[in-house]
Design a protein around this motif. Structure first.
Motif, PDB file in Angstrom:
ATOM      1  N   SER A 113       0.846  -1.189   0.000  1.00 30.28           N
ATOM      2  CA  SER A 113       0.000   0.000   0.000  1.00 30.28           C
ATOM      3  C   SER A 113       0.878   1.235   0.000  1.00 30.28           C
ATOM      4  O   SER A 113       2.041   1.199   0.434  1.00 30.28           O
ATOM      5  N   ILE A 114       0.300   2.339  -0.483  1.00 29.24           N
ATOM      6  CA  ILE A 114       0.986   3.618  -0.436  1.00 29.24           C
ATOM      7  C   ILE A 114      -0.052   4.701  -0.208  1.00 29.24           C
ATOM      8  O   ILE A 114      -1.086   4.741  -0.870  1.00 29.24           O
ATOM      9  N   ALA A 115       0.206   5.548   0.770  1.00 23.04           N
ATOM     10  CA  ALA A 115      -0.684   6.664   1.054  1.00 23.04           C
ATOM     11  C   ALA A 115      -0.173   7.906   0.327  1.00 23.04           C
ATOM     12  O   ALA A 115       0.995   7.961  -0.085  1.00 23.04           O
ATOM     13  N   ASP A 116      -1.033   8.906   0.213  1.00 25.92           N
ATOM     14  CA  ASP A 116      -0.588  10.094  -0.529  1.00 25.92           C
ATOM     15  C   ASP A 116       0.416  10.927   0.248  1.00 25.92           C
ATOM     16  O   ASP A 116       0.964  11.882  -0.292  1.00 25.92           O
ATOM     17  N   ASN A 117       0.679  10.539   1.498  1.00 27.52           N
ATOM     18  CA  ASN A 117       1.770  11.184   2.241  1.00 27.52           C
ATOM     19  C   ASN A 117       3.086  10.443   2.046  1.00 27.52           C
ATOM     20  O   ASN A 117       4.087  10.756   2.669  1.00 27.52           O
ATOM     21  N   GLY A 118       3.064   9.394   1.185  1.00 26.88           N
ATOM     22  CA  GLY A 118       4.268   8.649   0.858  1.00 26.88           C
ATOM     23  C   GLY A 118       4.518   7.417   1.704  1.00 26.88           C
ATOM     24  O   GLY A 118       5.447   6.643   1.422  1.00 26.88           O
ATOM     25  N   SER A 119       3.712   7.205   2.716  1.00 27.12           N
ATOM     26  CA  SER A 119       3.900   6.056   3.600  1.00 27.12           C
ATOM     27  C   SER A 119       3.590   4.755   2.861  1.00 27.12           C
ATOM     28  O   SER A 119       2.555   4.639   2.203  1.00 27.12           O
ATOM     29  N   THR A 120       4.479   3.784   2.952  1.00 26.72           N
ATOM     30  CA  THR A 120       4.301   2.493   2.284  1.00 26.72           C
ATOM     31  C   THR A 120       4.293   1.363   3.310  1.00 26.72           C
ATOM     32  O   THR A 120       4.961   1.440   4.352  1.00 26.72           O
ATOM     33  N   LYS A 121       3.530   0.333   2.996  1.00 24.68           N
ATOM     34  CA  LYS A 121       3.466  -0.852   3.840  1.00 24.68           C
ATOM     35  C   LYS A 121       3.514  -2.082   2.934  1.00 24.68           C
ATOM     36  O   LYS A 121       3.002  -2.059   1.820  1.00 24.68           O
ATOM     37  N   TYR A 122       4.106  -3.164   3.449  1.00 23.02           N
ATOM     38  CA  TYR A 122       4.222  -4.398   2.683  1.00 23.02           C
ATOM     39  C   TYR A 122       3.851  -5.603   3.538  1.00 23.02           C
ATOM     40  O   TYR A 122       4.062  -5.613   4.750  1.00 23.02           O
ATOM     41  N   SER A 123       3.344  -6.623   2.869  1.00 20.60           N
ATOM     42  CA  SER A 123       3.129  -7.876   3.574  1.00 20.60           C
ATOM     43  C   SER A 123       4.480  -8.528   3.834  1.00 20.60           C
ATOM     44  O   SER A 123       5.460  -8.287   3.110  1.00 20.60           O
ATOM     45  N   ASP A 124       4.529  -9.362   4.829  1.00 18.76           N
ATOM     46  CA  ASP A 124       5.784 -10.044   5.161  1.00 18.76           C
ATOM     47  C   ASP A 124       6.254 -10.913   4.001  1.00 18.76           C
ATOM     48  O   ASP A 124       7.459 -11.106   3.806  1.00 18.76           O
ATOM     49  N   SER A 125       5.315 -11.442   3.219  1.00 17.02           N
ATOM     50  CA  SER A 125       5.680 -12.357   2.143  1.00 17.02           C
ATOM     51  C   SER A 125       6.426 -11.673   0.994  1.00 17.02           C
ATOM     52  O   SER A 125       7.099 -12.349   0.211  1.00 17.02           O
ATOM     53  N   VAL A 126       6.308 -10.346   0.878  1.00 13.40           N
ATOM     54  CA  VAL A 126       6.961  -9.649  -0.239  1.00 13.40           C
ATOM     55  C   VAL A 126       7.960  -8.596   0.226  1.00 13.40           C
ATOM     56  O   VAL A 126       8.685  -8.024  -0.605  1.00 13.40           O
ATOM     57  N   LYS A 127       8.001  -8.347   1.522  1.00 17.90           N
ATOM     58  CA  LYS A 127       8.888  -7.301   2.041  1.00 17.90           C
ATOM     59  C   LYS A 127      10.331  -7.585   1.638  1.00 17.90           C
ATOM     60  O   LYS A 127      10.826  -8.704   1.764  1.00 17.90           O
TER      61      LYS A 127
END
Length: 124
Positions: A48-62
């Protein structure tokens, strides 16, 4: 309304790379991301990516996948490296409005808008 069109899927050997693109049109949302679904499996939010630039990833793809966006082109990307057969799935782009704290990969499958998907197949 938001329209999303994915591209860039294909077939690749294990260890290879692909870059998915998602062209967005319509009104702007504050949260975008990618999720995937393999046959017989649940939807899995991967990034995911928010419009403030924050990104998150699942453990399986991090550490292997990178989400980014080019606001000048209204395009979302997913760079996928070190692919394995377990990454084989239909990949969907999604977008919606979320509280920033909720714009995480796990909520991406629940976003209001999604594209038609692009197939990624990784062979061993």
């Amino acid at each position: 309304q938001v329209q999303l069109v994915e591209s860039g899927g294909g077939s690749v050997q294990s260890g290879g790379s692909l870059r998915l693109s998602c062209a967005a049109s319509g009104y702007t949302t504050n949260c975008m991301g990618w999720f995937r679904q393999a046959p017989g499996k649940e939807r899995e939010g991967v990034a995911s990516i928010a419009d403030n630039g924050s990104t998150k990833y699942s453990d399986s793809v991090k550490g292997r996948f990178t989400i980014s966006q080019d606001n000048t082109k209204n395009t979302l990307y997913l760079q996928m490296d070190s692919l394995t057969p377990e990454d084989t799935a239909m990949y969907y782009c999604a977008a919606g409005q979320m509280p920033y704290a909720s714009c995480t990969e796990s909520w991406v499958p629940s976003l209001a808008y999604r594209g038609q998907g692009t197939q990624v197949t990784v062979s061993s």
